[in-house]
Scaffold this active site. Structure first.
Site, PDB file in Angstrom:
ATOM      1  N   ASP A 114      -8.711 -14.186 -23.743  1.00 29.31           N
ATOM      2  CA  ASP A 114      -7.183 -14.266 -23.228  1.00 29.31           C
ATOM      3  C   ASP A 114      -7.269 -14.090 -21.653  1.00 29.31           C
ATOM      4  OD1 ASP A 114      -6.818 -15.033 -25.716  1.00 29.31           O
ATOM      5  OD2 ASP A 114      -4.915 -14.043 -25.872  1.00 29.31           O
TER       6      ASP A 114
ATOM      7  N   CYS B 297     -11.655  -8.323 -29.647  1.00 29.65           N
ATOM      8  CA  CYS B 297     -10.664  -9.070 -28.837  1.00 29.65           C
ATOM      9  C   CYS B 297      -9.636  -9.876 -29.554  1.00 29.65           C
ATOM     10  CB  CYS B 297     -11.371  -9.988 -28.057  1.00 29.65           C
ATOM     11  SG  CYS B 297     -12.541  -9.146 -26.758  1.00 29.65           S
ATOM     12  N   ASP B 298      -8.747 -10.343 -28.920  1.00 32.32           N
ATOM     13  CA  ASP B 298      -7.316 -10.402 -29.276  1.00 32.32           C
ATOM     14  C   ASP B 298      -7.093 -11.392 -30.688  1.00 32.32           C
ATOM     15  OD1 ASP B 298      -7.268  -9.671 -26.627  1.00 32.32           O
ATOM     16  OD2 ASP B 298      -5.403 -10.457 -26.450  1.00 32.32           O
ATOM     17  N   LYS B 299      -7.533 -12.689 -30.724  1.00 27.14           N
ATOM     18  CA  LYS B 299      -7.806 -13.450 -32.002  1.00 27.14           C
ATOM     19  C   LYS B 299      -8.531 -13.487 -32.923  1.00 27.14           C
ATOM     20  CE  LYS B 299      -3.972 -14.507 -29.473  1.00 27.14           C
ATOM     21  NZ  LYS B 299      -4.474 -13.721 -28.393  1.00 27.14           N
TER      22      LYS B 299
ATOM     23  N   CYS C  36     -10.821  -5.037 -23.287  1.00 24.57           N
ATOM     24  CA  CYS C  36     -10.132  -4.482 -22.203  1.00 24.57           C
ATOM     25  C   CYS C  36      -9.566  -3.022 -22.360  1.00 24.57           C
ATOM     26  CB  CYS C  36      -8.990  -5.402 -21.494  1.00 24.57           C
ATOM     27  SG  CYS C  36      -9.878  -6.820 -20.912  1.00 24.57           S
TER      28      CYS C  36
ATOM     29  N   GLU D  15       0.373 -16.715 -23.504  1.00 26.18           N
ATOM     30  CA  GLU D  15       0.895 -15.618 -23.161  1.00 26.18           C
ATOM     31  C   GLU D  15       1.053 -15.358 -21.539  1.00 26.18           C
ATOM     32  OE1 GLU D  15      -2.107 -12.588 -25.588  1.00 26.18           O
ATOM     33  OE2 GLU D  15      -2.634 -12.951 -23.490  1.00 26.18           O
TER      34      GLU D  15
ATOM     35  N   SER E 235       0.697 -10.778 -23.298  1.00 21.48           N
ATOM     36  CA  SER E 235      -0.306 -10.033 -23.503  1.00 21.48           C
ATOM     37  C   SER E 235      -0.053  -8.705 -23.718  1.00 21.48           C
ATOM     38  CB  SER E 235      -1.142 -10.151 -22.256  1.00 21.48           C
ATOM     39  OG  SER E 235      -2.138  -9.071 -22.086  1.00 21.48           O
TER      40      SER E 235
END
Length: 554
Positions: free
Chosen positions: A78, A119-121, A191, A442, A468
């Site tokens: 992202d 990570c995000d998704k 992150c 985002e 985010s």
């Protein structure tokens, strides 16, 4: 065993021949087949090291008497996709990831699964697949990135995003910005702050679908390799015990995950993802539960981007289990919820300890009395909107200001950085929802621009898009219905007064009913103009953010 469908009987001789072409022996054909879904790639910092995690999982599977088979799925970073067309593809990737794991695990009938993610998704997509497949499974994440160091202070990716605004405001030179970008992201891992990736990896522990430490052990620690080996061993035991994901996860599991989320002050994206994961497990999760629990569960961890601590601090302070222990002691935890250990979560917390009471505060001395997330309703969000309460400045808890309206995030970012947004304004970014984006991008760049320009105490931002986990300030996303579905956000005009009331969880457009009716009569349908087939299909099938942006059933 499930894998007997391709390895038992005379009729399966051709199947066995193909499996033996992989190097599998007759001895191994008698053992459980374990699929390992990996999102390893060379474009996402959180994934570049997953090969080592996979090798550790394979070792664990073999030690426990199983046979590992690795297959791949996709991923989107992202941060790299932010603030350009690429972000339109991030949320849709969640569905592709879930589908791809489901496809492979049905085409090749594994007895168990280990889902290696980060990570995000990717983590939510894999958890969705776990619920759909319902075969013995464990999630193993790649772990968080260590924080960086810049001139004696800790920094992370959000430091760089916000520094762009500082440069535009004359508070930083280009040389300083370059120095910062060279130090903020020191290596492999998701992150460093409590952004979406680390939020979801932590919540997987509370759901009972990952081993202790999954959400907080830094990516580069040997401890994570050991945990991955343990996960490989444990999944073989799960196969032998017949313990499946839907035997573990129920409504109590989601109550615990939400309670942890509120105590940590996690990303607003967790509302989308937990709703979607619950759907895949056959659990009906109402987003109002987030708000009901936020009135009871205090915010006891102050992690980046809101506070000074990073995930590595949380790990050293005792990790997710230490936070859950706090909740248990305050009678805020469903202790009977099951875990992949085959034991109740309440029993698993007996040895949990808090080693730093500033990182994980006592319930009676929280950073905020209410939890980190809130669900807002009102004339601007009839079906709800989501805010990270822990990031809202005190003076903005009740705010009325004039709208400054933008049709996409890039236009808003440029306007903020050029000084066109003033103190007191409410920035409105619309046609960025799941259908209208399409893809529900985002808005990290505009929120970071607000912070970098020194406006975080004075400017609000609302959107039918999302944020985010790195966003902070008076920002409210997931406004539903979205503009593309004719939601009230579509009729807002520059200068309209908008009210944000945190205590009452209200988000209101302050125009009279007659004017609202007139604007709806003049409103023209606006569908997103997209060329890409994957986005066109997604726009046609995706449901509202209030449903978790899941796809319609056919």
């Amino acid at each position: 065993m499930r894998s007997d469908a391709v390895k038992k009987g005379v009729e399966r001789s051709p199947h066995r021949s193909l499996i033996k072409a992989l190097g599998v022996t007759d001895f191994e054909l008698e053992k459980p087949f374990i699929g390992i879904a990996s999102s390893e790639n060379e474009i996402i910092p959180g994934h570049i090291h997953l090969g080592k995690i996979v090798e550790a999982v394979k070792a664990g599977v073999r030690m426990a008497g199983g046979v590992p088979f690795v297959f791949s799925t996709i991923g989107v970073c992202d941060g790299i996709a932010m603030d350009h067309k690429g972000m339109k593809f991030s949320l849709p990737s969640r569905e592709v990831i879930a589908d791809s794991v489901e496809v492979v695990a049905n085409a090749f009938p594994f007895d168990g699964l280990v889902l290696v993610s980060n990570c995000d998704k990717i983590t939510p997509g894999m958890l969705m697949a776990m619920g759909r497949l319902n075969i013995p499974a464990i999630l193993v994440s790649g772990g968080p990135m260590l924080s960086g160091s810049y001139r004696g202070r800790r920094v992370d990716l959000i430091s760089v995003f916000e520094a762009v605004g500082m440069l535009k405001a004359g508070k930083m030179s280009e040389e300083e910005l370059t120095e910062l970008e060279n130090h903020a992201c020191p290596g492999a891992g998701s992150c460093a702050g409590l952004f979406t990736a680390n939020s979801m990896n932590a919540l997987s522990e509370a759901l009972g679908l990952a081993l202790r430490g999954n959400g907080t052990i830094p990516a580069v620690y040997a401890e994570r390799i050991r945990m991955a080996k343990e996960a490989g061993m444990r999944v073989v035991e799960l196969v032998k015990e017949g313990l499946k994901p839907r035997d573990i996860v129920d409504m109590k599991s989601f109550v615990n995950a939400i309670a942890l989320d509120l105590a940590l002050g996690g990303s607003t994206n967790t509302v989308l993802h937990l709703k979607a994961i619950a759907e895949s497990f056959g659990v009906q999760l109402d987003i109002e539960l987030f708000d009901r629990l936020s009135r009871k569960v205090p915010h006891i961890c102050n992690l980046s981007p809101v506070g000074p601590h990073d995930i590595e601090d949380l790990h050293q302070a005792g990790g997710v289990y230490a936070v859950l222990k706090r909740l248990k002691d305050g009678e805020l935890l469903e202790e009977d919820a099951m875990t992949v250990y085959g034991r109740r979560i309440g029993d698993m917390l007996e040895k949990a300890r808090v080693y730093d009471e500033e990182v994980i505060r006592p319930l009676e001395n929280p950073y905020h009395k209410e939890g980190g997330l809130g669900i807002f309703y009102g004339s601007l969000a009839p079906d709800g909107a989501v805010a990270k309460l822990s990031g809202i400045p005190e003076k903005m808890r009740h705010h009325v200001g004039p709208a400054v309206v933008f049709e996409d995030g890039e236009l808003a970012t440029r306007a903020i950085l050029s000084g066109k947004v003033k103190k007191g304004d409410v920035v409105v970014i619309r046609y960025e929802g799941p259908k209208g984006g399409p893809g529900m991008r985002e808005m990290l760049s505009p929120t970071s621009a607000i912070a970098g320009m020194g406006l975080i105490e004075d400017v609000a931002l609302i959107t039918d898009g999302r944020f985010s986990g790195g966003s902070r300030g008076a920002v409210i996303g997931h406004v539903s219905p979205e503009a593309a579905e004719g939601g009230p956000i579509a009729i807002v005009k520059d200068g309209d007064l908008i009210e944000i009331d945190v205590d009452r969880r209200q988000l209101n457009l302050l125009i009279d009913e007659e004017e609202m009716k007139k604007r709806y009569e003049e409103l023209k349908e606006r569908l997103p103009a997209v060329e890409e087939e994957v986005l066109r299909r997604y726009s046609l099938l995706v449901r509202s953010a209030s449903t978790g942006a899941i796809l319609r059933s056919l």
